[in-house]
Design an enzyme around this catalytic site. Structure first.
Site, PDB file in Angstrom:
ATOM      1  N   ILE A 288      51.536  -0.962   5.903  1.00  0.00           N
ATOM      2  CA  ILE A 288      50.966  -0.836   7.247  1.00  0.00           C
ATOM      3  C   ILE A 288      50.571   0.602   7.582  1.00  0.00           C
ATOM      4  O   ILE A 288      49.691   0.827   8.411  1.00  0.00           O
ATOM      5  CB  ILE A 288      51.939  -1.428   8.302  1.00  0.00           C
TER       6      ILE A 288
ATOM      7  N   ASN B  55      64.122   0.669  16.065  1.00  0.00           N
ATOM      8  CA  ASN B  55      65.420   0.269  16.622  1.00  0.00           C
ATOM      9  C   ASN B  55      65.521   0.811  18.051  1.00  0.00           C
ATOM     10  O   ASN B  55      64.633   1.531  18.502  1.00  0.00           O
ATOM     11  CB  ASN B  55      66.583   0.728  15.733  1.00  0.00           C
TER      12      ASN B  55
ATOM     13  N   GLY C 275      63.231   1.112   6.299  1.00  0.00           N
ATOM     14  CA  GLY C 275      62.166   0.116   6.233  1.00  0.00           C
ATOM     15  C   GLY C 275      60.830   0.647   6.715  1.00  0.00           C
ATOM     16  O   GLY C 275      60.456   1.790   6.437  1.00  0.00           O
TER      17      GLY C 275
ATOM     18  N   ASP D 109      59.910   1.466   9.676  1.00  0.00           N
ATOM     19  CA  ASP D 109      60.128   2.586  10.613  1.00  0.00           C
ATOM     20  C   ASP D 109      60.172   3.914   9.848  1.00  0.00           C
ATOM     21  O   ASP D 109      59.469   4.885  10.194  1.00  0.00           O
ATOM     22  CB  ASP D 109      61.463   2.336  11.330  1.00  0.00           C
TER      23      ASP D 109
ATOM     24  N   SER E  65      61.586  -7.753  12.431  1.00  0.00           N
ATOM     25  CA  SER E  65      62.950  -8.322  12.349  1.00  0.00           C
ATOM     26  C   SER E  65      63.293  -9.018  11.040  1.00  0.00           C
ATOM     27  O   SER E  65      64.438  -9.433  10.857  1.00  0.00           O
ATOM     28  CB  SER E  65      63.251  -9.308  13.501  1.00  0.00           C
TER      29      SER E  65
ATOM     30  N   GLY F  53      63.326  -7.868   7.956  1.00  0.00           N
ATOM     31  CA  GLY F  53      63.907  -7.039   6.901  1.00  0.00           C
ATOM     32  C   GLY F  53      65.380  -6.852   7.176  1.00  0.00           C
ATOM     33  O   GLY F  53      66.165  -7.806   7.140  1.00  0.00           O
TER      34      GLY F  53
HETATM   35  P1  ADP Z   1      63.582  -4.924  10.866  1.00  0.00           P
HETATM   36  O1  ADP Z   1      64.740  -3.969  11.051  1.00  0.00           O
HETATM   37  O2  ADP Z   1      62.844  -5.211  12.157  1.00  0.00           O
HETATM   38  O3  ADP Z   1      63.972  -6.149  10.112  1.00  0.00           O
HETATM   39  P2  ADP Z   1      62.410  -3.696   8.465  1.00  0.00           P
HETATM   40  O4  ADP Z   1      61.593  -2.446   8.405  1.00  0.00           O
HETATM   41  O5  ADP Z   1      63.731  -3.700   7.789  1.00  0.00           O
HETATM   42  O6  ADP Z   1      62.509  -4.075  10.020  1.00  0.00           O
HETATM   43  O7  ADP Z   1      61.568  -4.881   7.865  1.00  0.00           O
HETATM   44  C1  ADP Z   1      60.510  -5.543   8.533  1.00  0.00           C
HETATM   45  C2  ADP Z   1      59.487  -5.991   7.496  1.00  0.00           C
HETATM   46  O8  ADP Z   1      58.636  -4.884   7.181  1.00  0.00           O
HETATM   47  C3  ADP Z   1      60.093  -6.456   6.174  1.00  0.00           C
HETATM   48  O9  ADP Z   1      59.448  -7.648   5.771  1.00  0.00           O
HETATM   49  C4  ADP Z   1      59.757  -5.305   5.229  1.00  0.00           C
HETATM   50  O10 ADP Z   1      59.593  -5.764   3.902  1.00  0.00           O
HETATM   51  C5  ADP Z   1      58.439  -4.836   5.783  1.00  0.00           C
HETATM   52  N1  ADP Z   1      58.010  -3.471   5.438  1.00  0.00           N
HETATM   53  C6  ADP Z   1      58.749  -2.420   4.983  1.00  0.00           C
HETATM   54  N2  ADP Z   1      57.969  -1.351   4.778  1.00  0.00           N
HETATM   55  C7  ADP Z   1      56.698  -1.719   5.100  1.00  0.00           C
HETATM   56  C8  ADP Z   1      55.419  -1.073   5.080  1.00  0.00           C
HETATM   57  N3  ADP Z   1      55.281   0.191   4.701  1.00  0.00           N
HETATM   58  N4  ADP Z   1      54.328  -1.788   5.506  1.00  0.00           N
HETATM   59  C9  ADP Z   1      54.442  -3.065   5.891  1.00  0.00           C
HETATM   60  N5  ADP Z   1      55.613  -3.726   5.931  1.00  0.00           N
HETATM   61  C10 ADP Z   1      56.716  -3.073   5.533  1.00  0.00           C
END
Ligand code: ADP
Length: 171
Positions: free
Chosen positions: A15, A28, A36, A38, A121, A123
């Site tokens: 993204i 968060n 992740g 963020d 949410s 991940g």
């Molecule tokens: P949450 O704490 O809301 O679950 P996470 O970041 O752990 O957030 O994960 C949310 C989703 O984003 C997961 O499916 C993860 O694989 C995905 N994700 C992680 N990094 C990226 C990225 N750079 N671009 C797009 N999606 C991502």
């Protein structure tokens, strides 16, 4: 595919590379950064994002805040907080719905046209992807019933598995 006046694109990808008006961060409650998606957004976007996040003094679950995109190729980052699955007295569904809806409303308040979402949410917060996708589609359908500037919503998935679940559900 289209929902009302809005083009919906389901894509595999990172993204932080999206060249859109706004990308959404699955943040968060502190808005001070995490792992992740963020972590990826703050790392690539640089310190300007964190600086503006600090001024918001956090974000309640289901709400959304907007900042600069720093060095990212998009114009804004909309930070929203999804629910941790299994921790909210069965309020997860409403809170996830609110996270998507409030992000879209905030983008529309800024007269934005294009927005990209990660799978909020699903991940670290443990929301099952097959349940989450139903909430995502419903939130977009409900939002599309009101007139807004939004014309393009990209749903960015980070794994083939999630991409397939989204693609199958939206068809
Ligand atoms: P949450 O704490 O809301 O679950 P996470 O970041 O752990 O957030 O994960 C949310 C989703 O984003 C997961 O499916 C993860 O694989 C995905 N994700 C992680 N990094 C990226 C990225 N750079 N671009 C797009 N999606 C991502």
């Amino acid at each position: 595919m289209r929902i009302g006046d809005i083009n919906i694109n389901i894509k595999m990808g990172d993204i932080t590379e999206e060249k859109v008006d706004a990308i959404v961060n699955a943040a968060n409650n502190t808005l001070l950064g995490g792992g992740g998606v963020d972590g990826a957004i703050h790392k690539k976007g640089g310190p300007a994002i964190l600086e503006q996040c600090k001024k918001h003094s956090g974000c309640p679950t289901g709400e959304a805040k907007i900042t600069t995109a720093g060095n990212l190729p998009c114009k804004y980052v909309i930070h929203t907080v999804g629910p941790m699955y299994g921790r909210s007295d069965s309020m997860e569904e409403v809170l996830l719905y609110n996270a998507y809806t409030n992000s879209l409303k905030l983008a529309a308040e800024y007269n934005l046209k294009s927005i990209s979402f990660p799978s909020i949410s699903t991940g670290a917060y443990g929301y099952p992807i097959d349940e989450a996708v139903e909430v995502v589609k419903r939130a977009i359908e409900d939002f599309s019933r009101n007139e807004s500037t939004i014309r393009e919503i990209n749903l960015i998935l980070f794994s083939n598995y999630n991409f397939k679940i989204y693609s199958d559900y939206f068809e």
